[in-house]
Design a protein around this motif. Structure first.
Motif, PDB file in Angstrom:
ATOM      1  N   GLY A 134       5.681  -6.588 -15.043  1.00 29.46           N
ATOM      2  CA  GLY A 134       7.067  -6.833 -14.650  1.00 29.46           C
ATOM      3  C   GLY A 134       7.306  -8.168 -13.972  1.00 29.46           C
ATOM      4  N   ILE A 135       6.251  -8.992 -13.849  1.00 25.75           N
ATOM      5  CA  ILE A 135       6.472 -10.297 -13.205  1.00 25.75           C
ATOM      6  C   ILE A 135       6.462 -11.393 -14.264  1.00 25.75           C
ATOM      7  N   GLY A 136       7.594 -12.051 -14.397  1.00 29.39           N
ATOM      8  CA  GLY A 136       7.703 -13.165 -15.340  1.00 29.39           C
ATOM      9  C   GLY A 136       7.674 -14.472 -14.580  1.00 29.39           C
ATOM     10  N   GLU A 168       0.836  -1.209   0.000  1.00 26.07           N
ATOM     11  CA  GLU A 168       0.000   0.000   0.000  1.00 26.07           C
ATOM     12  C   GLU A 168       0.868   1.255   0.000  1.00 26.07           C
ATOM     13  N   LYS A 169       1.908   1.234   0.828  1.00 21.62           N
ATOM     14  CA  LYS A 169       2.809   2.400   0.901  1.00 21.62           C
ATOM     15  C   LYS A 169       3.461   2.649  -0.460  1.00 21.62           C
ATOM     16  N   LEU A 170       3.875   1.568  -1.098  1.00 14.22           N
ATOM     17  CA  LEU A 170       4.508   1.723  -2.406  1.00 14.22           C
ATOM     18  C   LEU A 170       3.488   2.264  -3.416  1.00 14.22           C
ATOM     19  N   ARG A 186       9.598   1.071 -12.178  1.00  9.41           N
ATOM     20  CA  ARG A 186       8.288   1.589 -12.601  1.00  9.41           C
ATOM     21  C   ARG A 186       7.241   0.476 -12.635  1.00  9.41           C
ATOM     22  N   ASN A 187       7.666  -0.721 -13.088  1.00  9.65           N
ATOM     23  CA  ASN A 187       6.732  -1.849 -13.097  1.00  9.65           C
ATOM     24  C   ASN A 187       6.324  -2.262 -11.687  1.00  9.65           C
ATOM     25  N   LEU A 188       7.290  -2.243 -10.771  1.00  7.49           N
ATOM     26  CA  LEU A 188       6.965  -2.571  -9.377  1.00  7.49           C
ATOM     27  C   LEU A 188       5.902  -1.607  -8.843  1.00  7.49           C
ATOM     28  N   HIS A 189       6.114  -0.340  -9.151  1.00  6.19           N
ATOM     29  CA  HIS A 189       5.194   0.695  -8.689  1.00  6.19           C
ATOM     30  C   HIS A 189       3.801   0.468  -9.297  1.00  6.19           C
ATOM     31  N   ARG A 190       3.784   0.240 -10.617  1.00  8.00           N
ATOM     32  CA  ARG A 190       2.495   0.002 -11.299  1.00  8.00           C
ATOM     33  C   ARG A 190       1.808  -1.246 -10.746  1.00  8.00           C
ATOM     34  N   ALA A 191       2.611  -2.298 -10.541  1.00  5.67           N
ATOM     35  CA  ALA A 191       2.044  -3.556 -10.053  1.00  5.67           C
ATOM     36  C   ALA A 191       1.498  -3.381  -8.635  1.00  5.67           C
ATOM     37  N   ALA A 192       2.196  -2.578  -7.813  1.00  8.51           N
ATOM     38  CA  ALA A 192       1.705  -2.350  -6.442  1.00  8.51           C
ATOM     39  C   ALA A 192       0.340  -1.679  -6.485  1.00  8.51           C
ATOM     40  N   LYS A 193       0.177  -0.710  -7.390  1.00  2.00           N
ATOM     41  CA  LYS A 193      -1.122  -0.035  -7.513  1.00  2.00           C
ATOM     42  C   LYS A 193      -2.200  -1.042  -7.931  1.00  2.00           C
TER      43      LYS A 193
END
Ligand code: SF4
Length: 361
Positions: free
Chosen positions: A119-121, A66-68, A90-97
């Motif tokens: 970003g997850i393979g 959530e924080k991310l 950027r993918n980590l951030h997008r995926a967290a959302k």
């Protein structure tokens, strides 16, 4: 491929070895799928000792998904500065959302669910599902490929889809029903510390007596070498344009290479151009102004992906024209002391450091 009595023996031997030899790592102290996911993304093509401080800073600032998800993109990129491959951040951030929006803040625990995130393979999915959720899903990173290729005597390096599939099948055939996460980590750990690319330490290896490459006496023959992409040399010039104690920086377009990062303007040298002429042409094209070069600040070399870059940085002043930046997302005049608030690619970080240390204005 199903586990066989031999694969069960191998799994037992590897797990016992891992229990005794595992290196302490901060992400090994948790089963939190978010933290394991972050560590696995950071570890891609980066060594453990480099990742540890990045991981610790990241978790201190973004302890939960959530924080991310709520963080600003520039803050996220700043935490990644120096690790390279910014699309991963950027993918980590997008995926967290997406996890917050679509999955109530819980990292999905199914293969389809987790693979649907940006970003997850297959590798990261296997690591998160096995380590955090204890699911029998294999992993196959570079270390595991090498161990599997040697253990089974497979002349495979994963360079083609068929070769990759064979390696996945063999990695899967070893996976025990209990402790799959620890088992996957034991394979990765063996590849990182014992089954090294050169001079593997077979006499210390817990599975040597099952290893085909060891029996043949030439473990380094496996896996066959991959064809390396040709490296390309390029030269670029960058302008440190100064005005009233401030320096001009611009943000790269979000959808391109190193998108969203800030940089000093400039570009690639063309044939028969010298670095100074390149700079003046590039700045005219990018910013619509003519600059007068004051002095060469530094020349630095650095490498990214398959490029070997020589960067010439010059301090300069605007001589004529009206500033009309056209090749960027945004631009700013920034005091030297405030440059740290922006995220720069690795080569530009060195320029920032130089400017701050030398107080150039
Ligand atoms: S015996 Fe040697 S080659 Fe085989 S897995 Fe162990 S370290 Fe690698």
């Amino acid at each position: 491929m199903k586990p066989t009595p031999k694969s069960k023996t191998i799994a037992r031997a590897l797990l016992a070895w891992f229990d005794a030899e595992r290196r302490p790592m901060p992400w090994r102290e948790t089963r939190d799928p978010y933290r394991i996911w972050v560590s696995e993304i950071m570890l891609q093509q980066t060594q453990v000792k480099t990742v540890i401080p990045y991981y610790q800073r990241w978790i201190a600032s973004f302890p939960t998904v959530e924080k991310l998800a709520r963080a600003r993109e520039n803050t996220v990129l700043k935490h990644w500065e120096g690790l390279g491959y910014y699309s991963r951040a950027r993918n980590l951030h997008r995926a967290a959302k997406e996890v917050v929006r679509e999955h109530d803040g819980r990292v999905p625990d199914t293969l389809d669910g987790i693979l649907s995130l940006p970003g997850i393979g297959r590798y990261t999915a296997g690591a998160v599902l096995s380590i955090a959720y204890n699911q029998p899903v294999p992993v196959l990173d570079g270390n595991v490929k090498r161990v599997v290729s040697r253990l089974f005597g497979l002349m495979e390096n994963g360079a083609t889809r068929k070769s990759e599939t064979r390696l996945w099948e063999h990695a899967g055939s070893l996976l025990p029903a209990t402790r799959p996460g620890d088992f996957n980590q034991s394979l990765m750990e063996l590849g990182a510390t014992v089954c090294l690319p050169q001079n593997p330490m077979c006499l210390l290896c817990p599975i040597a007596k099952h290893c085909e490459a060891f029996k043949q006496g030439e473990p380094e023959r496996y896996p066959p070498p991959k064809q390396q992409p040709e490296t390309k040399k390029i030269e670029v010039s960058a302008a440190i344009i100064q005005k009233e104690g401030k320096v001009f920086i611009q943000q790269r377009p979000r959808d391109g290479l190193m998108g969203g990062l800030w940089e000093f303007p400039g570009g690639k040298r063309e044939k028969k151009e010298n670095p100074e002429d390149c700079l003046i042409r590039e700045i005219q094209e990018e910013l619509g102004v003519t600059v007068a070069i004051r002095e060469k600040l530094m020349t630095l070399k650095h490498a990214y992906t398959r490029f070997r870059v020589t960067l010439h940085a010059f301090t300069c002043d605007i001589e004529s024209g009206r500033l009309r930046p056209t090749h960027c997302e945004r631009w700013r005049w920034v005091r030297h002391r405030d440059l740290d608030k922006y995220t720069f690619p690795a080569a530009n970080v060195k320029i920032v450091k130089h400017l701050k240390e030398n107080g150039s204005s």
